[in-house]
Design a protein around this motif. Structure first.
Motif, PDB file in Angstrom:
ATOM      1  N   HIS A 162       0.301   7.711  -5.819  1.00  0.00           N
ATOM      2  CA  HIS A 162      -0.912   8.516  -5.687  1.00  0.00           C
ATOM      3  C   HIS A 162      -0.558   9.931  -5.207  1.00  0.00           C
ATOM      4  O   HIS A 162      -1.082  10.923  -5.729  1.00  0.00           O
ATOM      5  CB  HIS A 162      -1.855   7.815  -4.693  1.00  0.00           C
ATOM      6  CG  HIS A 162      -3.206   8.437  -4.554  1.00  0.00           C
ATOM      7  ND1 HIS A 162      -3.551   9.224  -3.488  1.00  0.00           N
ATOM      8  CD2 HIS A 162      -4.300   8.393  -5.358  1.00  0.00           C
ATOM      9  CE1 HIS A 162      -4.802   9.635  -3.633  1.00  0.00           C
ATOM     10  NE2 HIS A 162      -5.288   9.146  -4.761  1.00  0.00           N
ATOM     11  N   VAL A 196      -7.101   2.629   0.556  1.00  0.00           N
ATOM     12  CA  VAL A 196      -6.409   1.827  -0.461  1.00  0.00           C
ATOM     13  C   VAL A 196      -6.902   0.394  -0.362  1.00  0.00           C
ATOM     14  O   VAL A 196      -6.930  -0.177   0.729  1.00  0.00           O
ATOM     15  CB  VAL A 196      -4.879   1.814  -0.239  1.00  0.00           C
ATOM     16  CG1 VAL A 196      -4.181   1.057  -1.364  1.00  0.00           C
ATOM     17  CG2 VAL A 196      -4.332   3.216  -0.124  1.00  0.00           C
ATOM     18  N   VAL A 198      -7.646   3.445  -5.096  1.00  0.00           N
ATOM     19  CA  VAL A 198      -7.423   4.455  -4.056  1.00  0.00           C
ATOM     20  C   VAL A 198      -8.553   5.467  -4.145  1.00  0.00           C
ATOM     21  O   VAL A 198      -8.805   6.027  -5.217  1.00  0.00           O
ATOM     22  CB  VAL A 198      -6.077   5.187  -4.226  1.00  0.00           C
ATOM     23  CG1 VAL A 198      -5.851   6.169  -3.072  1.00  0.00           C
ATOM     24  CG2 VAL A 198      -4.910   4.201  -4.303  1.00  0.00           C
ATOM     25  N   SER A 204       0.828  -1.213   0.000  1.00  0.00           N
ATOM     26  CA  SER A 204       0.000   0.000   0.000  1.00  0.00           C
ATOM     27  C   SER A 204       0.857   1.256   0.000  1.00  0.00           C
ATOM     28  O   SER A 204       0.478   2.271  -0.589  1.00  0.00           O
ATOM     29  CB  SER A 204      -0.929   0.015   1.221  1.00  0.00           C
ATOM     30  OG  SER A 204      -1.928  -0.956   1.097  1.00  0.00           O
ATOM     31  N   LEU A 235       0.483   4.339  -2.484  1.00  0.00           N
ATOM     32  CA  LEU A 235       0.218   5.688  -1.979  1.00  0.00           C
ATOM     33  C   LEU A 235       1.291   6.676  -2.408  1.00  0.00           C
ATOM     34  O   LEU A 235       1.001   7.863  -2.601  1.00  0.00           O
ATOM     35  CB  LEU A 235       0.096   5.664  -0.447  1.00  0.00           C
ATOM     36  CG  LEU A 235      -1.249   5.154   0.064  1.00  0.00           C
ATOM     37  CD1 LEU A 235      -1.213   4.989   1.580  1.00  0.00           C
ATOM     38  CD2 LEU A 235      -2.374   6.118  -0.339  1.00  0.00           C
TER      39      LEU A 235
END
Lengths: 144, 144
Positions: A9, A73, A88, A2, A6
């Motif tokens: 993202h 997520v 996400v 994750s 992230l």
């Protein structure tokens, strides 16, 4: 896993905040079927069209900062050690030089965004993004 | 494989059109992390909350029909014979007894929707849905 999702993202928002077109281009899968829905708009399809829209949007905004809240997520297949796909979702609280307005086509300081990322040899990349304004219209509660 | 995904995607709209709460419930993964973004709204999370919102919305709409256009299906991993995840995007052209209005919380006869489905032992199920109104605000074209 994750964390890697992230990081990509977050890099997307860093690209918008700093107007970094090269960083933005590095974050997306290069494919004619990727998609991006800007608030209030039709879907854009294909990397060239999506990146062009971001280049235009970044050229037309001055100071902008995204405060992300309610980040979730989820990776697929669920429970897999090596997931191939990630979802996400987050709320974008947008602060700009013009006050609280959206960087995208729809005015308003808050949007909700759903992004799909895929795990490629070069790492996680954005496949799809769908953002929409939050109009603060609550769904009626049947228990009220 | 895309046919099986599209059948579930279409069944979702059949459930709304016919007010079939049981059909609607059968289409979603039962998990606290599934999500649904109604137009203009915050994400709802978890099957109970998502299904409750649809029950309320279906109870508050009379005649409604969805004409889906611009449907795109992408499965992940890309090119896999047995994909685990699918992304469906479409434009919803909504006809209701009150004229061209949305069945959801935001007025307007056209919405764009991005759905995520996952392949489970019982077949493809909805994991996430994000719908937003189309405001017909074009992204400026730098070549204009």
């Amino acid at each position: 896993m994750s964390d890697a999702v992230l990081a990509v993202h977050r890099a997307f928002y860093d690209a918008v905040e700093t107007g970094d077109v090269d960083l933005m281009a590095s974050l997306w899968v290069d494919d004619a079927e990727i998609s991006c829905v800007h608030p209030g708009s039709h879907p854009l399809r294909g990397t060239a069209q999506v990146l062009r829209s971001w280049t235009v949007l970044m050229a037309n905004v001055g100071y902008i900062q995204f405060f992300l809240t309610d980040i979730q997520v989820v990776t697929f297949p669920r429970g897999a050690a090596e997931p191939t796909t990630a979802l996400v979702s987050c709320t974008e609280n947008i602060l700009s030089g013009d006050g609280l307005v959206s960087a995208e086509a729809f005015s308003g300081g808050k949007a909700v965004c759903t992004s799909i990322l895929v795990n490629q040899p070069a790492g996680w990349k954005l496949w799809s993004r769908h953002a929409s304004p939050i109009a603060e219209l609550p769904i009626p509660d049947p228990e009220d």
